[in-house]
Enzyme design. Structure first.
Site, PDB file in Angstrom:
ATOM      1  N   SER A 104       0.852  -1.195   0.000  1.00 31.59           N
ATOM      2  CA  SER A 104       0.000   0.000   0.000  1.00 31.59           C
ATOM      3  C   SER A 104       0.886   1.243   0.000  1.00 31.59           C
ATOM      4  CB  SER A 104      -0.899   0.001   1.247  1.00 31.59           C
ATOM      5  OG  SER A 104      -0.086   0.152   2.403  1.00 31.59           O
ATOM      6  N   ASP A 137      -0.783  -1.401  -4.014  1.00 35.81           N
ATOM      7  CA  ASP A 137      -2.161  -1.682  -3.610  1.00 35.81           C
ATOM      8  C   ASP A 137      -2.886  -0.351  -3.352  1.00 35.81           C
ATOM      9  OD1 ASP A 137      -4.275  -3.333  -2.874  1.00 35.81           O
ATOM     10  OD2 ASP A 137      -3.651  -3.452  -0.774  1.00 35.81           O
ATOM     11  N   HIS A 138      -4.028  -0.163  -3.984  1.00 39.83           N
ATOM     12  CA  HIS A 138      -4.843   1.051  -3.794  1.00 39.83           C
ATOM     13  C   HIS A 138      -4.070   2.347  -4.032  1.00 39.83           C
ATOM     14  CE1 HIS A 138      -8.442  -0.998  -2.401  1.00 39.83           C
ATOM     15  NE2 HIS A 138      -7.652  -1.794  -1.715  1.00 39.83           N
ATOM     16  N   ASP A 163      -6.761   3.225  -7.763  1.00 39.03           N
ATOM     17  CA  ASP A 163      -8.068   3.157  -7.111  1.00 39.03           C
ATOM     18  C   ASP A 163      -8.727   4.528  -7.181  1.00 39.03           C
ATOM     19  OD1 ASP A 163     -10.270   2.959  -5.583  1.00 39.03           O
ATOM     20  OD2 ASP A 163      -9.272   2.257  -3.761  1.00 39.03           O
ATOM     21  N   HIS A 189     -12.469  -4.736   3.700  1.00 34.17           N
ATOM     22  CA  HIS A 189     -11.124  -4.841   4.262  1.00 34.17           C
ATOM     23  C   HIS A 189     -11.258  -5.033   5.770  1.00 34.17           C
ATOM     24  CE1 HIS A 189      -9.853  -2.271   0.641  1.00 34.17           C
ATOM     25  NE2 HIS A 189      -9.267  -3.444   0.486  1.00 34.17           N
ATOM     26  N   GLY A 224      -9.725 -10.394   1.518  1.00 34.31           N
ATOM     27  CA  GLY A 224      -9.662 -11.862   1.591  1.00 34.31           C
ATOM     28  C   GLY A 224      -9.722 -12.418   3.010  1.00 34.31           C
ATOM     29  N   THR A 268      -5.088  -8.424   6.579  1.00 35.34           N
ATOM     30  CA  THR A 268      -5.411  -8.448   8.014  1.00 35.34           C
ATOM     31  C   THR A 268      -5.113  -9.805   8.657  1.00 35.34           C
ATOM     32  OG1 THR A 268      -7.165  -6.865   7.539  1.00 35.34           O
ATOM     33  CG2 THR A 268      -7.249  -7.944   9.674  1.00 35.34           C
TER      34      THR A 268
END
Ligand code: 13P
Length: 283
Positions: A49, A84-85, A106, A179, A209, A232
């Site tokens: 991220s 990511d994002h 994103d 998330h 996920g 997470t």
């Protein structure tokens, strides 16, 4: 071998399995993930991220760290470093310039037209550098990197329009995932997922996920999901093990011992997920 995500995700689509995106936070996480994926002989996507990139020092640090690990640990599986994002065109360009092999733009919080415009600009820049691009549509719920959102299911026509106009490599349509942890059972819209699989014929991505029951992950793969993002669950497995270790070993102060205390728990999650998505020995 550092690669973009094109071949690994297209292979997954054609042979109906998925590739895990495991998010990294530091050098040890990258090492644990690479070692476990090498053991299973599976391609892997390291999700980074913007927050994690900044935490580790910056885009170049991340790329050089992963390249160094690949060389020193004799990693021979396909490894993709994926932003990511990515929240802006600038951050995607910075990641591409530094050597990330894949980026997610994103722009899902903007109008469809603005999302398409921003995504298109990232794709044009990425293609010149042989970098793959993921886009998001609708809203994935929950919280990541301090950004909160309510679930908003993606509409099929919007997904078709975005894909046709932007030439992205894979799409993350928000279809009920969040998330972090779910409140109750996740309500994934499998019918719409299947419809998107048939209409788009491109790898679909499932964010959030963590906490999706195994049978629903399998069903999602049947409905076109080729990339599953997991963050997470690694964090909780690692931190629970470290907390326990520190509680039982009050006198330890060597950071290597402390960070390593979470290795086994993290690797167990990684191996469980690889077996679940069916990506072992697929390269
Ligand atoms: P989780 O934190 O719920 O596993 O989601 C990860 C994710 O989607 C990263 O983009």
């Amino acid at each position: 071998m550092l690669v973009n995500a094109k071949k690994m995700l297209n292979d997954a689509l054609n042979r109906q399995y998925a590739i895990c995106q495991f998010n990294i936070n530091n050098l040890e996480w990258a090492r644990f993930i690479l070692e476990e994926c090498q053991k299973y002989n599976t391609p892997v996507i390291l999700g980074v991220s913007e927050g994690a990139t900044k935490y580790m020092g910056g885009y170049k640090t991340v790329v050089n760290m992963v390249k160094g690990l690949i060389e020193d640990l004799n990693i021979t599986i396909p490894v993709c470093i994926h932003l990511d994002h990515g929240s802006s065109i600038e951050s995607c360009k910075k990641a591409i310039d530094a050597g990330y092999t894949s980026v997610m733009i994103d722009a899902s919080r903007y109008t469809l037209e603005e999302n398409i415009k921003m995504t298109k600009e990232v794709v044009e820049y990425a293609k010149k550098n042989r970098v793959t691009v993921e886009a998001e549509i609708g809203h994935i719920g929950g919280s990541e990197d301090g950004i909160e959102a309510d679930i908003l299911y993606a509409e099929v026509e919007d997904c078709v329009k975005l894909v046709q106009e932007t030439n992205i490599n894979f799409l993350a349509p928000a279809l009920g995932s969040v998330h972090g942890f779910y409140k109750g059972e996740p309500k994934l819209n499998f019918e719409r997922m299947q419809e998107l699989k048939e209409k788009l014929k491109m790898p679909l991505v499932l964010h959030g996920g963590t906490g999706i029951p195994d049978d629903k992950v399998k069903k999602a793969i049947e409905c076109g999901i080729c990339k599953i993002n997991i963050n997470t669950e690694l964090q909780t497995a690692w931190s629970e093990a470290v907390r326990k270790y520190l509680f039982e070993n009050f006198d330890v102060y060597d950071p290597r011992k402390i960070i390593k205390a979470g290795e086994k728990a993290m690797k167990e999650v990684i191996s469980m997920k690889i077996e679940l998505v069916g990506s072992a020995n697929k390269r």
